[in-house]
Every structure is written in C-alpha cells, then in structure tokens.
Design an enzyme around this catalytic site. Structure first.
Site, PDB file in Angstrom:
ATOM      1  N   ASP A   1     -11.228   6.235   3.015  1.00 57.52           N
ATOM      2  CA  ASP A   1     -10.822   7.560   3.469  1.00 57.52           C
ATOM      3  C   ASP A   1     -12.018   8.497   3.276  1.00 57.52           C
ATOM      4  OD1 ASP A   1      -9.653  10.322   3.364  1.00 57.52           O
ATOM      5  OD2 ASP A   1      -7.791   9.204   3.625  1.00 57.52           O
TER       6      ASP A   1
ATOM      7  N   LEU B   1      -2.047   3.422   6.820  1.00 57.50           N
ATOM      8  CA  LEU B   1      -1.488   3.263   5.484  1.00 57.50           C
ATOM      9  C   LEU B   1      -2.515   3.742   4.469  1.00 57.50           C
ATOM     10  CD1 LEU B   1       0.674   2.060   3.506  1.00 57.50           C
ATOM     11  CD2 LEU B   1      -0.674  -0.051   3.586  1.00 57.50           C
ATOM     12  N   HIS B   2      -2.138   4.727   3.657  1.00 56.48           N
ATOM     13  CA  HIS B   2      -2.986   5.187   2.567  1.00 56.48           C
ATOM     14  C   HIS B   2      -2.781   4.250   1.382  1.00 56.48           C
ATOM     15  CE1 HIS B   2      -4.247   9.171   4.108  1.00 56.48           C
ATOM     16  NE2 HIS B   2      -3.112   9.085   4.783  1.00 56.48           N
TER      17      HIS B   2
END
Length: 146
Positions: A35, A105-106
């Site tokens: 991220d 999806l984190h």
C-alpha cells in the site's frame, strides 16, 4: 467488456504492469503489492487481475476468489516474518470509502501497533472497513455483502 474499458483504473494498470509498482506476489488470478500509504508496519493489497468494483459487487460465486485473496494476504505476511496471526487485520473498505474502485483486500500487521488514524480506517470499530471473514460469511449466507 473491452480490455481498455478500465484503462483509467490505477489497479488495472498495476495488474497489467503499466506502472513501476513492485509486484510482491502474483499468480494467474491475483497480484499483491505494498500500500502506498501504509496503515501498519506491514500493509499489502491483494487485487484480482479481473476488474471488480468493490466488495459490494461480490456474489456467492466469488467466495473462492475471496478465499484465495485471503490466502495470498497471509502468504505475504508469512514471507515477511509476521508470526502472530491473531494480530492482523484483513478486509475491505465499504463504498463509498474505497479509495480505488477496484476490489482490493487490505492486509495489515501488527494491528496492535496501528496509529489512531489507522485504527479509525482499518480497526474493528471502523464502520468503513469490513473484515474478510465477515465478507465470506455474508457471501455464503446471503449471496452478497450487506
């Protein structure tokens, strides 16, 4: 839909190697990368190569896809020496709180060390974030994310 229909989607560009984003893991169906604004020491995104807008567009037949996304998220944590899987957060932002309109999806760890701002975005009290296990449960039970 035409191949170039999602040409403006940043995650489609990453999936198609049109950016300099470092791909950490990939297979025929999924891609994993860091991220750019991490909410934890380890913060990775797992995205399908196929464009899906967000978790609200998922249906019951997407359960295997979401399960594979979760598996890849856990795999990248293991590869980065995360050992305490009771101290992780994995889930999706609910629209309209998704920063990119491409399912992602984190995967965050350690959750216990997240700063207050990250806790608001990804923590258990966040109304914007739905854990992957809850998504899977809702898909299996209702065929959609509520």
């Amino acid at each position: 839909m035409a191949q170039d229909a999602f040409a403006d989607c940043h995650f489609c560009q990453i999936v198609n190697n049109q950016t300099d984003t470092e791909i950490l893991l990939s297979d025929d169906e999924l891609v994993c990368f860091r991220d750019t604004t991490p909410g934890a020491t380890h913060h990775y995104l797992v995205v399908p190569r196929m464009h899906l807008d967000n978790c609200k567009t998922l249906q019951k037949d997407h359960v295997p896809l979401v399960e594979r996304m979760e598996e890849m998220g856990k795999k990248i944590l293991k590869e980065n020496k995360v050992r305490d899987f009771n101290d992780i957060r994995m889930g999706f932002h609910l629209p309209p709180f998704s920063s990119v309109s491409h399912l992602h999806l984190h995967t965050l760890a350690p959750a216990s060390n997240m700063e207050p701002r990250s806790q608001r975005r990804y923590g258990p009290q966040s109304c914007w974030f739905i854990p992957v296990d809850k998504v899977l449960s809702q898909l299996k039970m209702h065929g959609k994310v509520k």
